[in-house]
Design an enzyme around this catalytic site. Structure first.
Site, short mmCIF file in Angstrom:
data_model
loop_
_atom_site.label_atom_id
_atom_site.label_comp_id
_atom_site.label_asym_id
_atom_site.label_seq_id
_atom_site.Cartn_x
_atom_site.Cartn_y
_atom_site.Cartn_z
CE LYS A 16 -3.87 -2.33 2.47
NZ LYS A 16 -4.23 -2.94 1.32
CB CYS A 17 4.29 1.85 -0.69
SG CYS A 17 5.40 2.76 -0.70
N GLY A 18 3.25 4.34 -2.19
CA GLY A 18 3.26 4.93 -3.62
C GLY A 18 3.91 4.10 -4.57
#
Length: 157
Positions: A33-35
């Site tokens: 769930k990271c950029g």
């Protein structure tokens, strides 16, 4: 050597990194769930492109940065498979910094410090390139795209 370490598979079983002896490795701390999560696509592309020449990507989920890897092993594996068709090994969730840091990452950080000699990993998708002899060659920042590593990987293959 990196191949002297043992890590845990997503199912908790022990995995000696000696099984990757003689291969060029790209070891990455990952998060779902990271950029930078779309880098899974580029990592998988590298893995598939160079696998037959002795290259392997190894993913290590980590929840130490913004809580961006909250899932359990099954959720992480499902996400990687369904969203990015990941076929490279994704191991058990680990810490990369602090007192409980995975020994493999302690070694990687010591062998290839970050900017200004920093040992800490700053964010998800920090990458470490390891040569066929198990030596850490280089550390790459999270913002470095997988496709930008092609020249360095090919030099080691």
């Amino acid at each position: 050597m990196i191949t002297d370490f043992e890590v845990k598979a997503a199912n908790g079983s022990a995995v000696p990194l000696a099984r990757y002896a003689g291969k060029v490795l790209l070891i990455v701390n990952t998060a779902s769930k990271c950029g930078f999560t779309p880098q899974y696509e580029g990592l998988e592309a590298l893995h598939r492109r160079y696998a037959d020449r002795g290259f392997k990507v190894l993913g290590f989920p980590c929840n130490q940065f913004g809580g961006q890897e909250p899932g359990d092993a099954a959720e992480i594996a499902n996400f990687c498979s369904l969203t990015y068709d990941v076929t490279f090994p994704v191991f058990a969730k680990i810490d990369v910094n602090g007192a409980d840091a995975e020994p493999l990452f302690q070694r990687l950080k010591a062998d290839a410090p970050g900017l200004m000699g920093s040992k800490a990993i700053k964010w998800n998708f920090t990458k470490f390139l390891v040569d066929r002899e198990g030596r850490t060659v280089r550390r790459y920042a999270p913002a470095t795209k997988p496709e930008d590593l092609v020249r360095d990987i090919e030099a080691l293959l």
